[in-house]
Design a protein around this motif. Structure first.
Motif, short mmCIF file in Angstrom:
data_model
loop_
_atom_site.label_atom_id
_atom_site.label_comp_id
_atom_site.label_asym_id
_atom_site.label_seq_id
_atom_site.Cartn_x
_atom_site.Cartn_y
_atom_site.Cartn_z
N SER A 5 29.62 24.14 31.85
CA SER A 5 29.46 24.91 30.63
C SER A 5 29.58 26.41 30.93
CB SER A 5 28.12 24.60 29.96
OG SER A 5 27.05 24.92 30.81
N ILE A 6 29.78 27.15 29.90
CA ILE A 6 29.92 28.60 30.01
C ILE A 6 28.58 29.23 29.67
CG2 ILE A 6 31.08 30.63 29.08
CD1 ILE A 6 33.39 28.72 28.31
N HIS A 7 28.12 30.16 30.50
CA HIS A 7 26.86 30.85 30.22
C HIS A 7 27.12 32.35 30.24
CE1 HIS A 7 24.44 27.24 30.44
NE2 HIS A 7 25.15 26.90 31.50
N VAL A 8 26.87 32.99 29.12
CA VAL A 8 27.02 34.44 29.02
C VAL A 8 25.61 35.03 29.13
CG1 VAL A 8 27.72 36.35 27.54
CG2 VAL A 8 29.06 34.24 27.57
N GLU A 9 25.45 36.02 30.01
CA GLU A 9 24.15 36.66 30.17
C GLU A 9 23.92 37.59 28.99
OE1 GLU A 9 20.70 37.75 30.76
OE2 GLU A 9 21.48 36.30 32.17
N ARG A 102 26.04 21.70 24.87
CA ARG A 102 25.96 20.43 24.16
C ARG A 102 27.27 19.65 24.29
NH1 ARG A 102 23.13 23.64 20.56
NH2 ARG A 102 24.94 23.92 19.21
N SER A 103 28.39 20.34 24.17
CA SER A 103 29.70 19.68 24.28
C SER A 103 29.91 19.09 25.67
CB SER A 103 30.83 20.67 23.96
OG SER A 103 30.77 21.07 22.61
N VAL A 104 29.61 19.86 26.69
CA VAL A 104 29.77 19.37 28.06
C VAL A 104 28.85 18.17 28.29
CG1 VAL A 104 29.36 19.93 30.50
CG2 VAL A 104 30.62 21.52 29.03
N ASN A 105 27.63 18.25 27.83
CA ASN A 105 26.70 17.11 27.99
C ASN A 105 27.22 15.88 27.24
OD1 ASN A 105 24.97 18.61 29.59
ND2 ASN A 105 23.63 19.16 27.89
N ASN A 106 27.77 16.09 26.05
CA ASN A 106 28.31 14.98 25.27
C ASN A 106 29.52 14.37 25.98
OD1 ASN A 106 28.39 13.29 22.95
ND2 ASN A 106 30.14 14.50 22.20
N ILE A 107 30.40 15.20 26.50
CA ILE A 107 31.57 14.71 27.23
C ILE A 107 31.13 13.92 28.46
CG2 ILE A 107 33.54 15.46 28.66
CD1 ILE A 107 33.85 17.79 26.59
N ASN A 108 30.19 14.46 29.21
CA ASN A 108 29.69 13.75 30.39
C ASN A 108 29.08 12.40 30.01
OD1 ASN A 108 30.50 15.70 32.22
ND2 ASN A 108 28.56 16.78 32.15
N TYR A 109 28.33 12.38 28.92
CA TYR A 109 27.73 11.13 28.45
C TYR A 109 28.80 10.11 28.08
CZ TYR A 109 25.38 7.78 25.45
OH TYR A 109 24.94 6.62 24.88
N MET A 110 29.81 10.57 27.32
CA MET A 110 30.88 9.65 26.91
C MET A 110 31.65 9.11 28.11
SD MET A 110 32.38 11.17 23.30
CE MET A 110 32.96 12.71 24.02
N LEU A 111 31.96 9.98 29.07
CA LEU A 111 32.69 9.53 30.26
C LEU A 111 31.86 8.58 31.11
CD1 LEU A 111 34.52 12.83 31.30
CD2 LEU A 111 35.52 10.78 30.25
N THR A 112 30.58 8.86 31.27
CA THR A 112 29.70 7.98 32.03
C THR A 112 29.58 6.62 31.34
OG1 THR A 112 28.47 9.86 32.90
CG2 THR A 112 27.36 7.72 32.96
N THR A 113 29.40 6.64 30.04
CA THR A 113 29.29 5.40 29.28
C THR A 113 30.59 4.59 29.39
OG1 THR A 113 27.73 6.41 27.74
CG2 THR A 113 28.86 4.42 26.98
#
Length: 139
Positions: A5-9, A102-113
């Motif tokens: 994910s991208i994190h902007v300070e 949230r998008s990265v977590n969702n993508i990771n979840y979908m790929l893992t599933t």
């Protein structure tokens, strides 16, 4: 390891916005009011001297004073506008960061599933199947 994910300070931007807002709302308005009060009596020098040079100087001084007070007022307003913009930018960047996470977590979840489902489907057949890629038998 990064989660992708991208994190902007945004902390520094928020701090900057707070500093500018404090300056615009607390410090400068007091300076503007104090300056206006200090010069509310108008141009007081040369009241007993009616020479043209003194009158011209008084006129120039009055113009400069008026311009300075207008500029000071505009500076305070610009600082307030800048603070609001910086606060909005920090808020928007944080929202983008949150959505990205949230998008990265969702993508990771979908790929893992999907990987888990594919693994189950692959092992659902009874017997062994030859895998030509590594020439290993898989149950």
């Amino acid at each position: 390891m990064s989660d992708g994910s991208i994190h902007v300070e945004t902390g520094g931007l928020s701090e900057f916005a707070g500093d500018v807002r404090f300056y615009a709302e607390e410090v400068d308005p007091l300076d503007v009011d104090r300056s206006k009060q200090s010069f509310s009596a108008g141009i007081t020098f040369g009241t007993r001297n009616a020479s043209l040079a003194v009158l011209a100087a008084k006129q120039d001084y009055a113009e400069a004073l008026t311009n300075s007070l207008v500029n000071l007022t505009r500076f305070v307003e610009a600082a307030r506008i800048l603070a609001e913009a910086a606060e909005q930018v920090a808020t928007d960047f944080q929202a983008v960061d949150d959505q990205s996470e949230r998008s990265v977590n969702n993508i990771n979840y979908m790929l893992t599933t999907a990987t888990d489902q594919a693994r189950v489907a692959r092992h659902a057949d009874v017997g062994t199947v030859r895998d030509p890629r590594n020439d290993l038998e898989t149950p």
